[in-house]
Design an enzyme around this catalytic site. Sequence first.
Site, short mmCIF file in Angstrom:
data_model
loop_
_atom_site.label_atom_id
_atom_site.label_comp_id
_atom_site.label_asym_id
_atom_site.label_seq_id
_atom_site.Cartn_x
_atom_site.Cartn_y
_atom_site.Cartn_z
N TYR A 142 0.77 -1.25 -0.01
CA TYR A 142 0.11 -0.17 -0.10
C TYR A 142 0.71 1.31 0.02
O TYR A 142 0.30 2.26 -0.31
CB TYR A 142 -0.90 -0.01 1.30
CG TYR A 142 -2.18 -1.13 1.06
CD1 TYR A 142 -2.26 -1.71 0.10
CD2 TYR A 142 -2.82 -1.29 2.27
CE1 TYR A 142 -3.40 -2.73 -0.01
CE2 TYR A 142 -3.88 -2.46 2.25
CZ TYR A 142 -4.05 -2.86 1.04
OH TYR A 142 -5.21 -3.97 0.89
N LYS A 188 3.58 -15.24 1.95
CA LYS A 188 3.36 -15.76 0.66
C LYS A 188 4.80 -16.38 0.13
O LYS A 188 5.34 -16.11 -0.78
CB LYS A 188 2.69 -14.98 -0.54
CG LYS A 188 2.42 -15.86 -1.55
CD LYS A 188 1.23 -16.57 -1.61
CE LYS A 188 0.90 -17.39 -2.82
NZ LYS A 188 0.11 -18.84 -2.85
N ASP A 220 -2.99 -17.99 1.11
CA ASP A 220 -3.85 -18.57 0.55
C ASP A 220 -4.72 -19.83 1.10
O ASP A 220 -5.95 -20.01 1.50
CB ASP A 220 -3.68 -19.30 -0.93
CG ASP A 220 -2.33 -19.90 -0.91
OD1 ASP A 220 -1.67 -19.85 0.02
OD2 ASP A 220 -2.26 -20.36 -2.05
N ASP A 244 -5.41 -7.03 5.82
CA ASP A 244 -6.50 -6.37 5.29
C ASP A 244 -7.63 -7.26 4.86
O ASP A 244 -8.59 -7.27 5.44
CB ASP A 244 -6.00 -5.44 4.19
CG ASP A 244 -7.18 -4.26 3.99
OD1 ASP A 244 -8.03 -4.21 4.50
OD2 ASP A 244 -7.15 -3.68 2.86
N ASP A 248 -11.13 -8.91 7.07
CA ASP A 248 -12.51 -8.63 6.64
C ASP A 248 -13.08 -10.20 6.70
O ASP A 248 -14.45 -10.30 6.93
CB ASP A 248 -12.48 -8.17 5.16
CG ASP A 248 -12.77 -6.57 5.38
OD1 ASP A 248 -12.42 -6.08 6.15
OD2 ASP A 248 -13.38 -6.14 4.50
#
Length: 357
Positions: A142, A188, A220, A244, A248
């Site tokens: 970000y 990852k 994942d 993030d 959620d």
Amino acid sequence: MKRYKIAVIRGDGIGPEIVDEAVKVLDAVSAKEDFELNYEEYLMGGIAYDVKGTPLPDETIEGCLNSDAVLFGSIGGEKWDKLPRDMRPESGLLRLRKALGAFANLRPTKVFDELVNASTLKPEVLQGVDLFVVRELTGGIYFGEPRAKEADVAYNTMIYTREEIRRIAVVGFDSAMKRRKKLCSVDKANVLEVSQLWREVVEEVAQDYPEVSLSHMYVDNAAMQLIRNPKQFDVILTGNIFGDILSDASSMISGSIGLLASASMGGKVGIYEPIHGSAPDIAGQGISNPIATILSAAMMLRFALGEINAADRIELAVKNVLKDGYRTRDLSAMGASEVCSTSEIGSIIANYVAKLS
Ligand code: NAD
């Protein structure tokens, strides 16, 4: 009597309505305990752009830095979506987090027994879930440079320094020490070099916490495991974009995104904010759920002000209100005895706070 300065940023969309309810509950709790909260309001987001021509006015940064804590609602909306990136509401929030040095975002997910039927997942999967996401907040993709969007190509850069990883890992391990002493680091590393460094540094920090059992999981797989068996997690430590998305997803474990609180801290002053956005689809209708913001206010009392009794009191009041069947519309299919508006549920929680012995 102790006095605290709270910077209040109501923001856009449902931000003002949910923050008003959190302030109502804070007033109720400070009246019961031996402290006083003095609020100072500041602009950020779309409203700040409209009034001041920038999503993050200098006086907002200064005001926040001179406060004991920041209570924040939410920002954003379609009206500002076409503005250049630097002028968009989201850029104001990202810059405020950076300016306050708030590199650690703490996001607890607990399933209230009373809402175990509120999720789309089966009750037996959910009962007893109590997990804590520690998300890095001021680095990663970000913020990474270079970044650009051109006519036929666009790119971002995922970047972490050893020091950025080390300091968030310390927050993760410290959190695990206060909980069930299990930490799962999510990355990852099978594909990304930045994740390989992440894993290396997390392993190094783990040496200082021999009591914490550390595991690693690819993001994942973590997304799948969160839905399959969320009870396996205690603390999840992860980077900005993975955190993030995962937090959620974990909101649906609790039943509604309108229930999840967060604290963004690490610098001198922390920001206490719900994990959801400005929900433009329901703004101004009085149907939003203020509980995430009320629980964020409780986190503020606990982490920023050390007012543990007051924080406990709010959390217990929320639990009791849900137990007694009060629900906002997002939870209304779930055993509601009464569907409440935003301000009704805020007042009920404030009353419960006042009545607790
Ligand atoms: P959102 O979180 O605002 O809304 C997603 C869905 O959840 C919507 O259907 C909404 O009605 C519902 N919802 C969210 N909060 C709720 C609440 N308290 N009570 C009941 N229902 C609730 O996410 P979005 O729609 O992707 O984004 C809307 C705007 O918010 C965008 O401009 C986005 O950039 C911004 N945003 C801001 C923040 C923040 O301020 N921290 C975070 C995420 C998104």
